[in-house]
Write an enzyme that holds these catalytic residues in place. Structure first.
Site, mmCIF file in Angstrom:
data_model
loop_
_atom_site.group_PDB
_atom_site.id
_atom_site.type_symbol
_atom_site.label_atom_id
_atom_site.label_comp_id
_atom_site.label_asym_id
_atom_site.label_seq_id
_atom_site.Cartn_x
_atom_site.Cartn_y
_atom_site.Cartn_z
ATOM 1 N N LYS A 124 23.736 2.100 36.040
ATOM 2 C CA LYS A 124 23.283 0.978 37.158
ATOM 3 C C LYS A 124 24.500 -0.118 37.318
ATOM 4 O O LYS A 124 24.428 -0.348 38.616
ATOM 5 C CB LYS A 124 21.757 0.122 36.727
ATOM 6 C CG LYS A 124 20.707 1.080 36.939
ATOM 7 C CD LYS A 124 19.673 0.584 37.617
ATOM 8 C CE LYS A 124 18.492 2.051 37.979
ATOM 9 N NZ LYS A 124 17.091 1.422 38.118
ATOM 10 N N LYS A 208 18.937 12.612 38.928
ATOM 11 C CA LYS A 208 17.556 12.550 38.855
ATOM 12 C C LYS A 208 16.933 11.815 39.918
ATOM 13 O O LYS A 208 17.581 11.168 40.991
ATOM 14 C CB LYS A 208 16.761 11.497 37.697
ATOM 15 C CG LYS A 208 17.038 10.408 37.871
ATOM 16 C CD LYS A 208 16.088 9.590 36.722
ATOM 17 C CE LYS A 208 15.903 8.028 37.161
ATOM 18 N NZ LYS A 208 14.892 7.450 36.831
ATOM 19 N N LYS A 211 13.578 6.543 43.272
ATOM 20 C CA LYS A 211 12.950 5.763 44.451
ATOM 21 C C LYS A 211 13.838 4.876 44.965
ATOM 22 O O LYS A 211 13.626 4.274 46.136
ATOM 23 C CB LYS A 211 11.535 5.116 44.097
ATOM 24 C CG LYS A 211 11.476 4.093 42.947
ATOM 25 C CD LYS A 211 10.210 3.230 42.738
ATOM 26 C CE LYS A 211 9.592 3.360 41.328
ATOM 27 N NZ LYS A 211 10.578 2.663 40.583
HETATM 28 P P1 ATP Z 1 14.520 3.010 40.149
HETATM 29 O O1 ATP Z 1 14.882 4.088 41.233
HETATM 30 O O2 ATP Z 1 14.156 1.984 40.881
HETATM 31 O O3 ATP Z 1 15.449 3.116 38.878
HETATM 32 P P2 ATP Z 1 12.807 5.125 39.243
HETATM 33 O O4 ATP Z 1 12.461 5.961 40.224
HETATM 34 O O5 ATP Z 1 13.938 5.632 38.434
HETATM 35 O O6 ATP Z 1 13.410 3.562 39.769
HETATM 36 P P3 ATP Z 1 11.040 3.813 37.119
HETATM 37 O O7 ATP Z 1 10.278 2.780 37.842
HETATM 38 O O8 ATP Z 1 12.329 3.407 36.542
HETATM 39 O O9 ATP Z 1 11.427 4.877 38.520
HETATM 40 O O10 ATP Z 1 10.462 4.651 36.454
HETATM 41 C C1 ATP Z 1 8.894 4.638 36.061
HETATM 42 C C2 ATP Z 1 8.608 5.961 35.172
HETATM 43 O O11 ATP Z 1 8.851 7.277 35.908
HETATM 44 C C3 ATP Z 1 9.472 6.411 34.271
HETATM 45 O O12 ATP Z 1 8.432 6.518 33.069
HETATM 46 C C4 ATP Z 1 10.402 7.161 34.251
HETATM 47 O O13 ATP Z 1 10.660 7.882 33.206
HETATM 48 C C5 ATP Z 1 9.751 8.147 35.215
HETATM 49 N N1 ATP Z 1 10.714 8.806 36.188
HETATM 50 C C6 ATP Z 1 11.498 7.973 36.787
HETATM 51 N N2 ATP Z 1 12.212 9.096 37.935
HETATM 52 C C7 ATP Z 1 11.710 10.379 37.239
HETATM 53 C C8 ATP Z 1 12.222 11.625 37.685
HETATM 54 N N3 ATP Z 1 13.015 11.919 38.619
HETATM 55 N N4 ATP Z 1 11.425 12.521 36.757
HETATM 56 C C9 ATP Z 1 10.558 12.299 35.882
HETATM 57 N N5 ATP Z 1 10.133 11.138 35.630
HETATM 58 C C10 ATP Z 1 10.869 10.015 36.342
#
Ligand code: ATP
Ligand code: LTN
Length: 342
Positions: A124, A208, A211
């Site tokens: 980040k 990965k 969002k």
């Molecule tokens: P951001 O893009 O804002 O960092 P994010 O999509 O990574 O957000 P988080 O809110 O950080 O999402 O994560 C919420 C949950 O979803 C956590 O348990 C995280 O491990 C899971 N998660 C996020 N992205 C993935 C992915 N690509 N595959 C599986 N699990 C995920």
């Protein structure tokens, strides 16, 4: 990390589960498969708390109106995904001030070196190079506070959160080592790699799915329309081979197989059999269709919930009250141990 998910018998206290998700946009298929889908399943056997972690979200600059809107829609989405506010405690993190209070104390028991090693911080800070703020750095001690505040036994998260969870365990052990048994040391519940622990970007399957990715083609949002979902899968980056099988260097196909397997419970061998003699085109459409089918009831329920803001407000207010009441026991204990006057 151990993954002891054996429920307790009825006479014992149910094990406690805590997890959170940031309101940084509409949830992706990765959030759903990697985390929220499992939150739902745990409600039957555990005492669960689920939080929309808006304090974590501001470690990256947010537009205030958008953050408000995303917080409410994220709350509605977790309910739409099956979180039942009668069974679980569902709340918004900033409504429970003990999270920030404990986070400050834990910051003083977390080492600079430990935080410097966090891969999410490194990723980040490269991505948001003009805003490497102290909150982004100490993000893991706030996450540790979320978990430790409730005597949490189990934390269901995607594989990307494993390192943060290990740090939370280290902080708990360190604090307990100094002051006696204050915190429960939590275990993670992380799906197996073929069950969607890490759903990858559709445009760069070595990254990965996220969002907050600026390329909307890289993720499927759980509110995407069926034709958008099919289009995104058709446009997913794959390799130049044509037969559907799992293998090294086939990140795109491996990812689609992972999604298909997670949603149909078919093994990779069964998927290979099913698509023998068919091309990637057929497979991509099939993956898109199972995703649409899985998301349809969630989307319907979400639309319904968003028409009743008073109900949502009632749920998140009650959730915060219950969470705060539970949190005081450990917060008071911590205050006493470190020497704060009552
Ligand atoms: P951001 O893009 O804002 O960092 P994010 O999509 O990574 O957000 P988080 O809110 O950080 O999402 O994560 C919420 C949950 O979803 C956590 O348990 C995280 O491990 C899971 N998660 C996020 N992205 C993935 C992915 N690509 N595959 C599986 N699990 C995920
Ligand atoms: N850091 C997590 C979100 C999160 C969380 C938590 C998850 C904040 N606090 C406590 C589990 C338990 C993420 O998904 N990025």
């Amino acid at each position: 990390m151990s993954e002891n998910t054996t429920p307790t018998t009825q006479t014992e206290r149910k094990k406690r589960v805590f997890s959170g998700i940031q309101p940084t946009g509409v949830f992706t298929l990765g959030n759903y498969i990697g985390a929220i889908r499992n939150w739902d399943k745990l409600q039957a056997d555990y005492d669960c708390l689920y939080s929309i972690v808006n304090l974590h979200a501001i470690t990256v600059r947010q537009d205030p109106q958008a953050l408000k809107k995303n917080t409410l829609s994220s709350y509605a989405l977790i309910l739409a995904c099956g979180i039942d506010p009668q069974k679980s405690i569902a709340f918004i993190q900033s409504h429970v001030p003990t999270h920030s209070q404990l986070a400050w104390v834990l910051n003083c028991y977390t080492q600079f070196g430990e935080l410097s090693r966090m891969t999410q911080f490194k990723d980040k800070s490269a991505k948001y190079a003009d805003n490497i703020n102290a909150g982004l750095f100490t993000y893991p001690s706030l996450m540790a506070a979320d978990i430790l505040l409730y005597g949490t036994d189990l934390v269901p998260v995607g594989a990307d959160q494993k390192q943060h969870l290990e740090l939370a365990r280290d902080i708990a052990n360190r604090f307990n080592g100094i002051y006696g048994n204050v915190f429960t040391v939590p275990d993670g519940i992380i799906p197996k790699s073929n069950e969607g622990a890490r759903v990858m970007s559709l445009q760069d399957p070595t990254k990965k799915m996220s969002k907050s990715d600026t390329n909307t083609k890289s993720f499927v949002s759980i509110l995407d329309e069926p034709n958008t979902i099919i289009k995104k899968f058709k446009g997913a980056v794959t390799d130049s081979e044509a037969s559907v099988h799992y293998g090294e260097g086939k990140d795109g196909i491996n990812n689609l197989m992972g999604i298909y397997s997670a949603l149909t419970s078919k093994t990779f061998d069964e998927i290979e059999d099913e698509f023998r003699g068919k091309g990637y085109g057929d497979f991509k459409v099939a993956v898109g269709e199972v995703v649409c089918e899985e998301l349809k009831p969630i989307q319907d329920r979400y639309k319904e919930l968003m028409t009743d803001k008073a109900y949502l407000e009632k749920c998140y207010r009650e959730g915060a009250e219950k969470a705060e009441a539970i949190s005081h026991r450990i917060m008071n204990k911590v205050n006493k141990k470190v020497g704060f006057i009552d």
